[in-house]
Design an enzyme around this catalytic site. Structure first.
Site, PDB file in Angstrom:
ATOM      1  N   ARG A  71       0.846  -1.191   0.000  1.00  0.00           N
ATOM      2  CA  ARG A  71       0.000   0.000   0.000  1.00  0.00           C
ATOM      3  C   ARG A  71       0.883   1.244   0.000  1.00  0.00           C
ATOM      4  NH1 ARG A  71      -1.895   1.232   4.331  1.00  0.00           N
ATOM      5  NH2 ARG A  71      -1.200  -0.375   5.766  1.00  0.00           N
ATOM      6  N   TYR A 213      -1.223  -3.475  -6.895  1.00  0.00           N
ATOM      7  CA  TYR A 213      -0.964  -4.321  -5.727  1.00  0.00           C
ATOM      8  C   TYR A 213      -1.982  -4.142  -4.600  1.00  0.00           C
ATOM      9  CZ  TYR A 213       1.873  -7.287  -2.768  1.00  0.00           C
ATOM     10  OH  TYR A 213       2.317  -8.343  -2.015  1.00  0.00           O
ATOM     11  N   LYS A 222      -9.379  -2.084   1.860  1.00  0.00           N
ATOM     12  CA  LYS A 222      -9.093  -0.931   2.716  1.00  0.00           C
ATOM     13  C   LYS A 222      -9.857   0.315   2.246  1.00  0.00           C
ATOM     14  CE  LYS A 222      -6.127  -3.345   5.057  1.00  0.00           C
ATOM     15  NZ  LYS A 222      -6.389  -3.734   6.444  1.00  0.00           N
ATOM     16  N   HIS A 242     -11.054  -1.827  11.642  1.00  0.00           N
ATOM     17  CA  HIS A 242      -9.908  -2.660  11.249  1.00  0.00           C
ATOM     18  C   HIS A 242      -9.738  -3.737  12.335  1.00  0.00           C
ATOM     19  CE1 HIS A 242      -5.340  -2.665  10.088  1.00  0.00           C
ATOM     20  NE2 HIS A 242      -6.006  -3.595   9.449  1.00  0.00           N
ATOM     21  N   SER A 264      -1.495  -3.109  11.362  1.00  0.00           N
ATOM     22  CA  SER A 264      -1.020  -4.016  10.320  1.00  0.00           C
ATOM     23  C   SER A 264       0.246  -4.716  10.830  1.00  0.00           C
ATOM     24  CB  SER A 264      -0.675  -3.217   9.060  1.00  0.00           C
ATOM     25  OG  SER A 264      -1.759  -2.387   8.722  1.00  0.00           O
ATOM     26  N   CYS A 266       0.667  -7.096  13.041  1.00  0.00           N
ATOM     27  CA  CYS A 266       0.753  -7.427  14.476  1.00  0.00           C
ATOM     28  C   CYS A 266       0.124  -8.785  14.758  1.00  0.00           C
ATOM     29  CB  CYS A 266       0.074  -6.356  15.325  1.00  0.00           C
ATOM     30  SG  CYS A 266       1.149  -4.966  15.676  1.00  0.00           S
ATOM     31  N   LYS A 268      -2.843 -10.266  13.370  1.00  0.00           N
ATOM     32  CA  LYS A 268      -4.314 -10.395  13.442  1.00  0.00           C
ATOM     33  C   LYS A 268      -4.783 -11.725  12.856  1.00  0.00           C
ATOM     34  CE  LYS A 268      -6.568  -6.865  11.737  1.00  0.00           C
ATOM     35  NZ  LYS A 268      -5.526  -5.919  11.285  1.00  0.00           N
ATOM     36  N   ASP A 289      -9.552  -9.347   9.420  1.00  0.00           N
ATOM     37  CA  ASP A 289      -9.015  -8.003   9.153  1.00  0.00           C
ATOM     38  C   ASP A 289     -10.023  -6.871   9.349  1.00  0.00           C
ATOM     39  OD1 ASP A 289      -6.788  -6.401   8.354  1.00  0.00           O
ATOM     40  OD2 ASP A 289      -7.674  -6.149   6.377  1.00  0.00           O
ATOM     41  N   ASN A 379       6.458  -8.233   2.205  1.00  0.00           N
ATOM     42  CA  ASN A 379       5.003  -8.034   2.144  1.00  0.00           C
ATOM     43  C   ASN A 379       4.367  -8.964   1.102  1.00  0.00           C
ATOM     44  OD1 ASN A 379       2.570  -6.697   2.951  1.00  0.00           O
ATOM     45  ND2 ASN A 379       2.658  -5.423   1.114  1.00  0.00           N
ATOM     46  N   ARG A 381       2.132 -11.915  -0.278  1.00  0.00           N
ATOM     47  CA  ARG A 381       0.757 -12.168   0.210  1.00  0.00           C
ATOM     48  C   ARG A 381       0.181 -13.462  -0.337  1.00  0.00           C
ATOM     49  NH1 ARG A 381      -1.424  -8.619   4.154  1.00  0.00           N
ATOM     50  NH2 ARG A 381       0.215  -7.079   4.312  1.00  0.00           N
TER      51      ARG A 381
HETATM   52  O1  O2Y Z   1       0.205  -4.112   1.116  1.00  0.00           O
HETATM   53  C1  O2Y Z   1      -0.995  -4.272   0.960  1.00  0.00           C
HETATM   54  O2  O2Y Z   1      -1.611  -3.738   0.057  1.00  0.00           O
HETATM   55  C2  O2Y Z   1      -1.730  -5.118   1.866  1.00  0.00           C
HETATM   56  S1  O2Y Z   1      -2.089  -4.346   3.351  1.00  0.00           S
HETATM   57  C3  O2Y Z   1      -3.095  -5.421   4.260  1.00  0.00           C
HETATM   58  C4  O2Y Z   1      -3.548  -6.584   3.684  1.00  0.00           C
HETATM   59  C5  O2Y Z   1      -4.364  -7.427   4.402  1.00  0.00           C
HETATM   60  C6  O2Y Z   1      -4.728  -7.066   5.658  1.00  0.00           C
HETATM   61  N1  O2Y Z   1      -4.290  -5.921   6.224  1.00  0.00           N
HETATM   62  C7  O2Y Z   1      -3.461  -5.118   5.575  1.00  0.00           C
HETATM   63  C8  O2Y Z   1      -3.021  -3.887   6.315  1.00  0.00           C
HETATM   64  O3  O2Y Z   1      -2.156  -3.149   5.896  1.00  0.00           O
HETATM   65  O4  O2Y Z   1      -3.583  -3.645   7.405  1.00  0.00           O
HETATM   66 MN    MN Z   2      -5.202  -4.936   7.924  1.00  0.00          MN
END
Ligand code: O2Y
Ligand code: MN
Length: 600
Positions: A71, A213, A222, A242, A264, A266, A268, A289, A379, A381
């Protein structure tokens, strides 16, 4: 192709088509055949790799561009009409100005590509808590990931009818193709400054450009389920958070539902699927999430998981940290940015699986354990259907949601914050949510290593409106409710360290011991002592049977150091200044009250 009777939706699709100029338009029906076809398009173009079907049936690997791996918080904008309604001035852009800039980027941006129209439902279709969105994207990767992460297709168009409300989500990777040009392995806008993740809260609209991404591109997650939904929730009297949602069954068979807000990275997902070490207790998963919570007719808060899949961090996922996720991602899973082994399987750091002597890393290069490089991006996934989770609760798709008894809030603090702290009442709980945060561990963002980055309710990157108004909304929810029916808020910290810089609490499945104490408190049997910061378990209150943890460690985990808390108060006061006039008075009062109690 199904019939679409929603005239406004059809007109919007035509408008986007005229602006982005795709070669073709595909309305997603949500079928399994369509999912396979979209995957195949990318595999045939050499952009995706099917994994060994004996080892990981139905699984695929994709590699993103090295510049497009997470992100982009510094390119995320909240374009509310008034600047003061945005979470902070630095994320605000005047909406018409932002649209004008982005329209220039969108002009012709889908040339040479197919434009996918993806109708999706956040939450079970037809649930009174669910909401509908339509994402238009020029990325098949987005379309098949949305199929896993949400409910997409014809059934959503039916639910929308001829005039239903939906959130308009426009996405382009920002990489048009010239006549005959071969596609890139991962198309995206070349420079970070060309990427935009823009939200228009008053119009319930999202415009994303330049990244393919994760949260930048899968707009249901999000962008919609947190930033836009938070605005809808404020206006309609509910909560978009969240938070994970877990189901806890005690040895008497009594069921309790718990939500948890953690920043993020931690753990979850791990907590949502935890395997309790306390005999007789069982944990099942509702969501990992995001939680949407609305009041039921009985005055309790009911939560749904608006998503249909998990988009989890791969590195660090192992049979120790999350055995259920490991089983879940064995089939029908999309992996992004992990290593590809020579036998067509995947590998990543922290998997607990021995490193192979050779693989192809996430950048597509040869890798050996001596390369000095990561095989998987930090990161990296997995995208995997929630229904495949071995401990998914049977009621995870109940349209009515599940009644929440407790809400956990917690950051990553090596000092000061005890293992668990029960709020005195709702306002105190909201105060605890407002002060949660983590110590800054890298100098990447600022040079303030060691300082606490406050992350209220783990929403800092996901606020859709003014952060003070957000906290006021939490207070209002409490004011308008029957206090006896509200969930109790608990401040937890799994990350306290000892003098040797080692974590004191073992975490993972052992967190069930803290959950057990919380349930005992709710049922009136758990022992606690009132302290200036809240109600803490007495030294013997948490079940430590079978756990090798000394009394001294437990004492350390529950310690309240008055000097540390006085410094904490100063740090909270500094943070509260950033709210300006929008800081809710009730929270300033809570801070003063805590200071007074500490000084007694
Ligand atoms: O980097 C990304 O785009 C993913 S971020 C993400 C993905 C799943 C659950 N939580 C998060 C977050 O940043 O809290
Ligand atoms: Mn998240």
């Amino acid at each position: 192709m199904y019939k679409v009777s929603h005239k406004e939706l059809k007109a919007w699709v035509e408008e986007v088509k005229a602006m982005c100029k795709p070669d073709s338009v595909h309305w997603c029906d949500g079928s399994q055949e369509e999912y396979q076809q979209m995957l195949q398009v990318m595999v045939d173009a050499g952009l995706g790799t099917p994994l060994n079907s004996k080892k990981r049936p139905g699984c695929y690997l994709f590699r993103s561009h090295p510049s497009d791996v997470a992100r982009v918080e510094n390119r995320t904008f909240i374009a509310s009409k008034k600047m003061e309604d945005a979470p902070s001035p630095d994320v605000w852009v005047e909406p018409e100005e932002l649209k004008a800039t982005m329209r220039k980027s969108y002009d012709g941006c889908m040339k040479g590509r197919t434009m996918y129209v993806i109708p999706f439902s956040m939450g079970p279709i037809g649930s009174p808590i669910s909401k509908i969105g339509v994402e238009i994207s020029d990325s098949p990767y987005v379309a098949f990931n949305m199929k896993i992460m949400t409910r997409i297709g014809a059934a959503v168009i039916d639910a929308l009818g001829s005039d239903g409300e939906y959130v308009r989500c426009l996405h382009s990777v920002g990489s048009p193709l010239a006549e005959g040009e071969k596609d890139k392995a991962w198309p995206c806008a070349p420079s970070i400054d060309d990427k935009y993740i823009s939200h228009f809260p008053e119009e319930r609209m999202i415009w994303s450009y330049g990244s393919g991404y994760g949260g930048n591109a899968l707009l249901g997650k999000k962008c919609f389920a947190l930033r836009i939904a938070a605005v809808q929730a404020r206006d309609e009297g509910w909560l978009a958070e969240h938070m994970l949602i877990l189901k806890l069954t005690d040895p008497n068979g009594k069921v309790h539902y718990v939500c948890g807000a953690f920043p993020s990275a931690c753990g979850k997902t791990n907590l949502a699927m935890l395997e309790p070490t306390v005999p007789g207790w069982k944990v099942e998963t509702i969501g990992d999430d995001i939680a949407w919570m609305k009041f039921g007719k009985d005055g309790r808060l009911y939560a749904i998981n608006p998503e249909a899949g998990f988009f989890g961090v791969v590195p660090g996922t192992s049979m120790k940290s999350n055995p259920n996720a490991m089983k879940q991602i064995q089939t029908n899973t999309i992996f992004t940015n992990v290593g590809l082994t020579d036998d067509g399987d995947v590998w990543w750091e922290g998997s607990g699986m021995p490193a192979p002597s050779h693989l192809i890393d996430w950048k597509g290069k040869d890798w050996t354990p001596d390369s000095g490089e990561l095989a998987a991006h930090a990161n990296a996934r997995f995208t995997t259907p929630a229904e495949q989770c071995p401990v998914i609760a049977p009621e995870w798709e109940d349209p009515a949601g599940v009644p929440i008894s407790a809400i956990l809030v917690g950051g990553r603090r090596k000092t000061t914050v005890p293992l668990v702290n029960e709020s005195r009442d709702w306002n105190h709980g909201v105060f605890l949510g407002s002060i949660m945060g983590s110590e800054i561990t890298t100098a990447a963002i600022t040079d303030n290593v060691g300082q606490v980055r406050r992350d209220p309710f783990a929403m800092l990157p996901f606020f859709g409106y003014n952060k003070g108004d957000y906290l006021q909304h939490w207070l209002d929810i409490g004011k308008n409710a029957d206090a006896s029916k509200l969930p109790k808020i608990y401040f937890v910290n799994w990350f306290r360290k000892n003098a040797d810089d080692k974590f004191i609490w073992p975490g993972f499945g052992e967190n069930s011991r803290v959950l057990k104490w919380i349930i005992e408190r709710l049922s009136g049997t758990g022992k606690a002592a009132e302290t200036p910061i809240g109600n803490l378990p007495t030294a013997d209150a948490i079940d430590l049977n079978g756990l090798n943890l000394s009394a001294k460690d437990m004492e350390e985990l529950l310690k309240i150091d008055k000097d540390e808390w006085k410094a904490e108060i100063e740090s909270i006061r500094e943070d509260y200044k950033t709210y300006g006039t929008r800081l809710p008075k009730a929270l300033a009062d809570e801070l003063d009250k805590m200071e007074k109690r500490l000084n007694l």
